[in-house]
Every structure is written in C-alpha cells, then in structure tokens.
Motif scaffolding. Structure first.
Motif, PDB file in Angstrom:
ATOM      1  N   GLY A 151       2.911   0.145  10.512  1.00  0.00           N
ATOM      2  CA  GLY A 151       3.065  -0.504   9.200  1.00  0.00           C
ATOM      3  C   GLY A 151       3.895  -1.679   9.078  1.00  0.00           C
ATOM      4  N   GLN A 152       4.969  -1.976   9.909  1.00  0.00           N
ATOM      5  CA  GLN A 152       5.727  -3.018  10.013  1.00  0.00           C
ATOM      6  C   GLN A 152       4.765  -4.393  10.113  1.00  0.00           C
ATOM      7  OE1 GLN A 152       9.085  -3.070   8.770  1.00  0.00           O
ATOM      8  NE2 GLN A 152       9.774  -4.803   9.492  1.00  0.00           N
ATOM      9  N   LEU A 181       2.458  -4.980   7.146  1.00  0.00           N
ATOM     10  CA  LEU A 181       3.469  -5.367   5.872  1.00  0.00           C
ATOM     11  C   LEU A 181       3.540  -7.075   6.195  1.00  0.00           C
ATOM     12  CD1 LEU A 181       5.683  -2.628   5.113  1.00  0.00           C
ATOM     13  CD2 LEU A 181       3.674  -3.468   3.716  1.00  0.00           C
ATOM     14  N   MET A 224      11.226  -4.466   4.642  1.00  0.00           N
ATOM     15  CA  MET A 224      10.525  -5.199   3.648  1.00  0.00           C
ATOM     16  C   MET A 224      11.325  -6.510   3.499  1.00  0.00           C
ATOM     17  SD  MET A 224       8.029  -6.044   1.863  1.00  0.00           S
ATOM     18  CE  MET A 224       7.162  -4.814   2.474  1.00  0.00           C
ATOM     19  N   GLN A 247       6.091   1.086  -2.999  1.00  0.00           N
ATOM     20  CA  GLN A 247       6.098   2.358  -2.423  1.00  0.00           C
ATOM     21  C   GLN A 247       5.742   3.536  -3.536  1.00  0.00           C
ATOM     22  OE1 GLN A 247       9.802   2.404   0.024  1.00  0.00           O
ATOM     23  NE2 GLN A 247       8.228   1.855   1.741  1.00  0.00           N
ATOM     24  N   ASP A 266       2.625   0.154  -0.006  1.00  0.00           N
ATOM     25  CA  ASP A 266       2.898   0.702   1.174  1.00  0.00           C
ATOM     26  C   ASP A 266       3.104   2.156   1.186  1.00  0.00           C
ATOM     27  OD1 ASP A 266       4.149   1.220   3.718  1.00  0.00           O
ATOM     28  OD2 ASP A 266       6.196   0.483   3.251  1.00  0.00           O
ATOM     29  N   PHE A 318       3.675   4.875   3.085  1.00  0.00           N
ATOM     30  CA  PHE A 318       3.900   5.200   4.377  1.00  0.00           C
ATOM     31  C   PHE A 318       4.127   6.414   4.878  1.00  0.00           C
ATOM     32  CE2 PHE A 318       7.507   5.450   1.710  1.00  0.00           C
ATOM     33  CZ  PHE A 318       8.778   5.948   2.392  1.00  0.00           C
ATOM     34  N   VAL A 357      -1.482  -0.715   2.668  1.00  0.00           N
ATOM     35  CA  VAL A 357      -1.212  -0.577   3.920  1.00  0.00           C
ATOM     36  C   VAL A 357      -0.558   1.025   4.119  1.00  0.00           C
ATOM     37  CG1 VAL A 357       0.963  -0.874   5.594  1.00  0.00           C
ATOM     38  CG2 VAL A 357      -0.071  -2.607   4.160  1.00  0.00           C
ATOM     39  N   CYS A 358      -1.110   1.818   5.151  1.00  0.00           N
ATOM     40  CA  CYS A 358      -0.787   3.114   5.422  1.00  0.00           C
ATOM     41  C   CYS A 358      -0.745   3.171   7.034  1.00  0.00           C
ATOM     42  CB  CYS A 358      -1.835   3.981   4.942  1.00  0.00           C
ATOM     43  SG  CYS A 358      -3.522   4.130   5.614  1.00  0.00           S
TER      44      CYS A 358
END
Length: 477
Positions: free
Chosen positions: A182-183, A186, A210, A251, A284, A286, A314-315
């Motif tokens: 994920g990082q 992002l 973030m 999020q 996100d 997450f 994003v997942c």
C-alpha cells in the motif's frame, strides 16, 4: 523448539565458542554440530550462514566452516558535512522542503526491545498471520510454469481480475495495476496526481506515512478535520476552494487513527465536491479485510460507486497477512491510469512474479476465508479486552469511538498531557505506544495516543500492557 529460536540459540553458542579457534581454523563439521546440539541440519546451515553474514565465519563448499581472519584496522571516518550544503542547495528553489520526518512510520515498523508489550505495531502478531497457508502458497507458486519469469508490467491478469472483483462496481481488471504494498501504491498515486509544491488535502488526523509521502514529493499536506462520521464535507469543500488542490486522500473505512467509517450520506457528497473541484479522491482502503466479527455488512469502496473516474483506489493484502507479503492494487478509470502505470514502471518495474503467483495461490485456497474468519474473531476479542482494561485501569483516558474494524484504538489524553513524556515513561514501564502528534499535518487540538491490539500475543498481553500504561500515567501524572 521453534526453528527460528533454535537458530538464534545455536548462533549465540557458536559465537561464544569462536575464540577457541585461531583465525582460519576449521570449525567442527555440520554433522558433529547436529549431534552435539541435537538440532536439524537446516538449523546448523542457517546458523553458520548468519555467522558468515556477520563476517565471523567463512564457509567453503566441500571443505566446511572456518573462523574468519580478523579485519584490518578501522578506516578513518570521512567528512560528510559537505552533504548538508548539497542537500540544502538542491532544494533551495522548492516551494515545499523535501526533508522528511519518517518517525511516524518507523515507530510501527521497528521491533520493540525484548519483553516490551507492542501497542505500537502496525501488523498482525505472528500468531495471527496465516504462516502455513502463505508457505504452502509460495511453495505451490514456485512450481508453476514460468513462475520465475518476467510478469506483465501491470501485474498478472488473474490477480488483477481478483482485485477488481473484490473492489466491485464497474472496476475491471483493465483498470487495476499490481503494486508492491500500500505504501508504494500511495506513493505512485500522489506523484501521479500532484506536482511538487502543490497542496494535497488530507484527513486530520491521518496516517503519518501519508504525510511523509506527500512531504517527500515536495507537496503540502492541508488538513481537513474528521469527526465520528468521517471527513466533514463542508470543510472539504472549503479546503478545495481555499487551496485550489486537485487531490484529496482519505480512508473511508475504519480510518487511521480514529477508526471512523464515512457515513452513507457523506459518500456521495465527497465524490460530488471533488468532481466539482476537478479533483481526484485517493481512497486508501487499507483494512477492509480486518473487519471485526460484530461489524455487520460493510459499505462498498467509493471506487465501486464512481463511474466518472474521480477515485483512485488503493488496497492491499499486507495488513491481513504479513508485513513481508507486499502485494497491493491501484485501481483507476480514464487517462490517469496511464500516468499511474508509467510512474510505477519507472519506480519499480514490476512486483516479483513469485510473490504475485503466491498471492493468487493464497486467495484461491480454502485456507483464505478460514483465515479471514479467524482474525475477525481474534481482533474483536483483543479489541474488547483492550477497551475493558482501559475502562478499568485508565478511566481518565477518553475513548470517543470503538471501531468494528482495524487494529487499534484512538485515545484522547487529559489536557496538558505531554505525549513525549508519556511515551518515554510507557517504554520504561515495558509497553510501547504511539503518540498522537505525528498524525496531524498542522497543530493538534489535543493530546492523543494510538494503541494497537493486533501486534500482541493475546488478550492476556493486552491486559498486562494496559497495566503497565497505568504505571506510566502515574509517573507523568
């Protein structure tokens, strides 16, 4: 004994005995070490490998292991002070300095000292990770035809299809890119959507990683306050008007750190406000797979209700598996997808194929739904244990929201509490906590702390950690 602990113990023993051998002297054979220490040949091999990596031992195929020759004298330290000038001069024309404080990220990555209760962890405790299922998946993946070849740059089609189905709506495999966690995803998204110097709207408080991503790219994080129902739409609209920003990062599900879920009536509002501002929403998502047993049906991702391509989604699989299982997805619709793809290819080429194949094996196995059900129950038990212990031991700490997903609680500390002093006192008492300050991109309104219940061994350790936190609060109180 567990294989890892056996290796560690053997390394310690061999390290203590190295002085018995002269430099270049031959160590006992692997067979004799196996017999003497009653360990497996694999354990001996790994222990010798670790000593070789430390420069203490040299292994020679067919000949055995030997004590390494002593290293030469320590070279004089160089003078790196010139770098301060070079780095400062490089950023002299930047609108936003690109120096980055990574402490908010490293606090959840660094292992605490032995014996310390880990309330600052960002990942599942090893006992909650699907280690056997991951090992089996990786083993099967390694035997797949072509498993070690070069994958498509966008990712394996079957894995992209699986992520698209899990996101839902009109998202298709063609709109999904596989990323390395994920990082990384992002980082790609922010670099694609905002140039250096640009404002980026973020929730306040928000995930420190973030904020670090934005600042590393020379962008300016602008806070938009969050309440119990997620981001406040009126303030989001005000922020877009005031800054001219073209990106909002959020999020919507079990927000980090507050645990808030974006209210149904706000979902459409957020998308409409962003669309009218000509802006993207980076979603996100997450911890969707870390839902608690009592959560009930989850809202769909914002991306599932977005035909106009406002959302970049994003997942990741990492939070529900292991810190090292770094497989995630970037999903988008429209021309932005090509920019995302280009930046990702330049930065990372592609996610290693064996890991993508292992991800396919894992999520397609019967073990996967069993694992998700198991952690759903376990996380609820740990959450309930932590809330009960806090109410009993630390009633002065306010817990405004108890989430039904995710892996942590967000505490409001009494006015005047010194977060740094409490964090230090907690560590002295044997519990690691996360201060609230790094979660704010500007001044924070009050002192906070975040406590994770996922990185501990169980409810007993949760209770012990809260007891130690009581000791720390009394010390600074």
């Amino acid at each position: 004994m567990h294989e890892r602990s056996s290796v560690g113990e053997l390394v310690k023993q061999l390290r203590r005995e190295l002085d018995r051998y002269s430099p270049g002297g031959k160590l006992p054979s692997s067979r004799s070490l196996v017999e003497r220490f009653r360990v497996s040949p694999v354990t001996v091999s790994r222990a010798l490998g670790q000593l070789a990596a430390e420069g203490l031992v040299v292994t020679r195929p067919g000949a055995g292991a030997f004590r390494a020759e002593p290293r030469g004298g320590v070279a004089p330290a160089g003078d790196t002070s010139w770098q301060e000038v070079a780095l400062s001069a490089d950023g002299a024309a930047d609108l936003v300095p690109r120096s980055v404080d990574a402490s908010g990220v490293t606090v959840s990555l660094a292992a605490p000292p032995p014996g310390v209760v880990e309330f600052n962890g960002g990942y599942l405790h090893p006992s909650l990770q699907p280690e056997r299922a991951m090992a089996a998946a990786l083993s099967r993946a390694g035997r797949r035809p072509g498993a070690w070849g070069r994958p498509p740059m966008e990712g394996l089609p079957e894995l992209r299809e699986w992520f698209a189905r899990s996101i839902g709506g009109q998202v298709t495999a063609a709109g999904v890119l596989i990323a390395a966690g994920g990082q990384s995803a992002l980082t790609t998204a922010l670099r694609a959507l905002a140039p250096p110097g640009a404002p980026v709207l973020v929730e306040s408080p928000t995930y420190p990683g973030m904020l670090a991503i934005a600042r590393a790219a020379g962008q300016r994080p602008v806070p938009v306050p969050v309440d119990a129902d997620g981001v406040r739409p009126a303030l989001l609209a005000d922020a877009f008007r005031a800054t001219g920003a073209r990106v909002f990062v959020c999020q919507p599900l079990f927000q980090n750190p507050t645990g808030a879920v974006l209210a149904p009536e706000r979902r459409g509002e957020v998308l409409r406000i962003a669309r009218e501002a000509g802006a993207f929403v980076v979603e996100d998502d997450f911890v969707r797979r870390l839902v608690h047993e009592d959560a009930g049906p989850l809202p769909s991702p914002l991306a599932a209700d977005d035909p106009d391509g406002v959302v970049v989604h994003v997942c990741s699989l990492t939070k529900a598996t292991s810190p090292s299982f770094r497989v995630s997805a970037l999903a988008a619709h429209g021309p932005v997808l090509e920019r995302l793809r280009a930046i990702q290819v330049v930065d990372t080429f592609f996610v290693p194929r064996p890991l993508q194949e292992a991800a396919l094996e894992l999520v397609g196995s019967p073990a996967w739904p069993r694992h998700l059900r198991s952690i759903s129950a376990e996380l609820k038990a740990r959450r309930d244990a932590m809330t009960a212990a806090l109410r009993l031991e630390l009633p002065e700490l306010s817990l405004p929201h108890i989430p039904s997903g995710g892996y942590h609680l967000w505490l409001r500390l009494p006015d005047g509490t010194d977060e740094s002093a409490l964090t230090a006192a907690a560590l002295r008492a044997g519990v690691a906590i996360t201060p609230g300050r790094p979660y704010f991109s500007a001044e924070s309104s009050a002192p906070h702390a975040r406590l994770s219940f996922a990185a501990v061994a169980g409810s007993g350790e949760v209770a012990e950690g809260v007891r130690r936190l009581r000791v720390a609060c009394d010390e600074v109180g």
